[in-house]
Design a protein around this motif. Structure first.
Motif, PDB file in Angstrom:
ATOM      1  N   VAL A  95     -11.228  41.503   7.192  1.00  0.00           N
ATOM      2  CA  VAL A  95     -10.697  42.622   7.986  1.00  0.00           C
ATOM      3  C   VAL A  95     -11.829  43.551   8.410  1.00  0.00           C
ATOM      4  CG1 VAL A  95      -9.272  44.702   7.847  1.00  0.00           C
ATOM      5  CG2 VAL A  95      -8.374  42.530   7.037  1.00  0.00           C
ATOM      6  N   ARG A  96     -12.724  43.861   7.483  1.00  0.00           N
ATOM      7  CA  ARG A  96     -13.839  44.764   7.776  1.00  0.00           C
ATOM      8  C   ARG A  96     -14.764  44.161   8.841  1.00  0.00           C
ATOM      9  NH1 ARG A  96     -15.739  49.527   6.061  1.00  0.00           N
ATOM     10  NH2 ARG A  96     -13.969  49.764   4.699  1.00  0.00           N
ATOM     11  N   ALA A  97     -15.038  42.873   8.778  1.00  0.00           N
ATOM     12  CA  ALA A  97     -15.886  42.212   9.780  1.00  0.00           C
ATOM     13  C   ALA A  97     -15.229  42.271  11.151  1.00  0.00           C
ATOM     14  CB  ALA A  97     -16.151  40.768   9.379  1.00  0.00           C
ATOM     15  N   ARG A  98     -13.922  42.044  11.190  1.00  0.00           N
ATOM     16  CA  ARG A  98     -13.196  42.111  12.468  1.00  0.00           C
ATOM     17  C   ARG A  98     -13.217  43.533  13.030  1.00  0.00           C
ATOM     18  NH1 ARG A  98      -7.149  42.187  13.805  1.00  0.00           N
ATOM     19  NH2 ARG A  98      -7.257  41.807  16.027  1.00  0.00           N
ATOM     20  N   LYS A  99     -13.026  44.504  12.165  1.00  0.00           N
ATOM     21  CA  LYS A  99     -13.013  45.904  12.600  1.00  0.00           C
ATOM     22  C   LYS A  99     -14.384  46.315  13.129  1.00  0.00           C
ATOM     23  CE  LYS A  99     -11.752  50.505  11.125  1.00  0.00           C
ATOM     24  NZ  LYS A  99     -11.028  51.315  10.184  1.00  0.00           N
ATOM     25  N   LYS A 100     -15.461  45.924  12.461  1.00  0.00           N
ATOM     26  CA  LYS A 100     -16.810  46.271  12.916  1.00  0.00           C
ATOM     27  C   LYS A 100     -17.123  45.620  14.257  1.00  0.00           C
ATOM     28  CE  LYS A 100     -18.978  47.250   8.496  1.00  0.00           C
ATOM     29  NZ  LYS A 100     -19.963  46.844   7.504  1.00  0.00           N
ATOM     30  N   ALA A 101     -16.729  44.368  14.433  1.00  0.00           N
ATOM     31  CA  ALA A 101     -16.965  43.679  15.705  1.00  0.00           C
ATOM     32  C   ALA A 101     -16.197  44.362  16.830  1.00  0.00           C
ATOM     33  CB  ALA A 101     -16.553  42.217  15.592  1.00  0.00           C
ATOM     34  N   TYR A 102     -14.960  44.749  16.553  1.00  0.00           N
ATOM     35  CA  TYR A 102     -14.151  45.430  17.548  1.00  0.00           C
ATOM     36  C   TYR A 102     -14.739  46.807  17.888  1.00  0.00           C
ATOM     37  CZ  TYR A 102     -10.352  47.895  19.742  1.00  0.00           C
ATOM     38  OH  TYR A 102      -9.628  48.651  20.612  1.00  0.00           O
ATOM     39  N   ALA A 103     -15.186  47.538  16.877  1.00  0.00           N
ATOM     40  CA  ALA A 103     -15.777  48.862  17.105  1.00  0.00           C
ATOM     41  C   ALA A 103     -17.024  48.758  17.974  1.00  0.00           C
ATOM     42  CB  ALA A 103     -16.106  49.536  15.778  1.00  0.00           C
ATOM     43  N   ALA A 104     -17.858  47.753  17.729  1.00  0.00           N
ATOM     44  CA  ALA A 104     -19.069  47.568  18.547  1.00  0.00           C
ATOM     45  C   ALA A 104     -18.698  47.235  19.979  1.00  0.00           C
ATOM     46  CB  ALA A 104     -19.926  46.458  17.952  1.00  0.00           C
ATOM     47  N   LYS A 105     -17.680  46.401  20.165  1.00  0.00           N
ATOM     48  CA  LYS A 105     -17.228  46.042  21.506  1.00  0.00           C
ATOM     49  C   LYS A 105     -16.683  47.274  22.239  1.00  0.00           C
ATOM     50  CE  LYS A 105     -14.967  42.099  22.108  1.00  0.00           C
ATOM     51  NZ  LYS A 105     -13.858  41.123  22.154  1.00  0.00           N
ATOM     52  N   LEU A 106     -15.921  48.099  21.525  1.00  0.00           N
ATOM     53  CA  LEU A 106     -15.366  49.315  22.129  1.00  0.00           C
ATOM     54  C   LEU A 106     -16.475  50.293  22.524  1.00  0.00           C
ATOM     55  CD1 LEU A 106     -12.155  50.576  20.369  1.00  0.00           C
ATOM     56  CD2 LEU A 106     -12.522  50.138  22.762  1.00  0.00           C
ATOM     57  N   LYS A 107     -17.456  50.448  21.657  1.00  0.00           N
ATOM     58  CA  LYS A 107     -18.554  51.361  21.947  1.00  0.00           C
ATOM     59  C   LYS A 107     -19.263  50.931  23.225  1.00  0.00           C
ATOM     60  CE  LYS A 107     -22.687  53.402  19.951  1.00  0.00           C
ATOM     61  NZ  LYS A 107     -23.619  53.371  18.830  1.00  0.00           N
ATOM     62  N   ASP A 108     -19.517  49.636  23.373  1.00  0.00           N
ATOM     63  CA  ASP A 108     -20.144  49.111  24.590  1.00  0.00           C
ATOM     64  C   ASP A 108     -19.258  49.340  25.811  1.00  0.00           C
ATOM     65  OD1 ASP A 108     -22.306  48.286  23.112  1.00  0.00           O
ATOM     66  OD2 ASP A 108     -21.645  46.177  23.000  1.00  0.00           O
ATOM     67  N   ALA A 109     -17.965  49.107  25.673  1.00  0.00           N
ATOM     68  CA  ALA A 109     -17.029  49.288  26.796  1.00  0.00           C
ATOM     69  C   ALA A 109     -16.985  50.756  27.220  1.00  0.00           C
ATOM     70  CB  ALA A 109     -15.643  48.802  26.400  1.00  0.00           C
ATOM     71  N   PHE A 110     -16.945  51.683  26.257  1.00  0.00           N
ATOM     72  CA  PHE A 110     -16.903  53.098  26.599  1.00  0.00           C
ATOM     73  C   PHE A 110     -18.183  53.531  27.304  1.00  0.00           C
ATOM     74  CE2 PHE A 110     -13.640  53.920  23.106  1.00  0.00           C
ATOM     75  CZ  PHE A 110     -12.613  54.031  24.020  1.00  0.00           C
ATOM     76  N   GLN A 111     -19.310  52.991  26.931  1.00  0.00           N
ATOM     77  CA  GLN A 111     -20.573  53.341  27.586  1.00  0.00           C
ATOM     78  C   GLN A 111     -20.580  52.849  29.025  1.00  0.00           C
ATOM     79  OE1 GLN A 111     -23.528  51.793  24.896  1.00  0.00           O
ATOM     80  NE2 GLN A 111     -23.519  53.651  23.659  1.00  0.00           N
ATOM     81  N   GLU A 112     -19.953  51.699  29.282  1.00  0.00           N
ATOM     82  CA  GLU A 112     -19.872  51.176  30.639  1.00  0.00           C
ATOM     83  C   GLU A 112     -18.969  52.027  31.512  1.00  0.00           C
ATOM     84  OE1 GLU A 112     -18.748  47.076  30.722  1.00  0.00           O
ATOM     85  OE2 GLU A 112     -20.367  46.504  29.358  1.00  0.00           O
TER      86      GLU A 112
END
Length: 160
Positions: free
Chosen positions: A141-158
């Motif tokens: 669960v933690r690995a999935r959450k971290k991967a999702y958080a990194a993806k969201l951070k990149d999307a918000f920057q775009e």
């Protein structure tokens, strides 16, 4: 076992029930502006994402807080907590949060961030689509959450 909030953006309909439930529990009325969770909706793209404090392992808000008002909870080790009595309202935590999930409310002079309702998150209880879950904190669960958080951070920057 400790628990964490899991976001499933593919299930979010943008109904904003999470915002209403949070504001009612925390303030006694329906004011989404003071909610600790916010459903960001991109209508053109057809995407909705509920966002709240990610309770980061290495929380920048805790690191920058000069008084210890933002701290790791002793009762719930997965929780980054805020102590109003120690807070000097410098707003460093709001600037340090990479997701913008610690916010300052000038009307109440409070830092608004999710505390998982001390282990009983109302946003989860009132989410009709299952976009929010409070699940056991496992390695998967933690690995999935971290991967999702990194993806969201990149999307918000775009988008910014």
């Amino acid at each position: 076992m400790a628990k964490i909030l899991m976001i499933h953006p593919d299930k979010c309909t943008g109904c904003r029930n999470c915002e209403l439930a949070c504001s009612f529990v925390k303030h006694g009325d329906f004011q989404p502006v003071v909610s600790r969770v916010h459903a960001y909706v991109w209508e053109r793209e057809g995407i909705s994402v509920p966002m709240m404090c990610q309770q980061c392992d290495d929380a920048p808000c805790v690191t920058v807080c000069p008084t210890g008002a933002m701290h790791r909870s002793t009762e719930m080790p997965n929780l980054v907590d805020w102590d109003e009595r120690l807070c000097i309202r410098c707003k460093m935590c709001t600037m340090a949060c990479p997701f913008g999930n610690a916010r300052y409310d000038a009307a109440s002079a409070m830092i608004l961030k999710c505390d998982t309702c001390q282990g009983e998150p109302e946003c989860v209880a009132f989410c009709p689509s299952g976009a929010l879950e409070f699940v056991d904190d496992t390695e998967h669960v933690r690995a999935r959450k971290k991967a999702y958080a990194a993806k969201l951070k990149d999307a918000f920057q775009e988008v910014s």
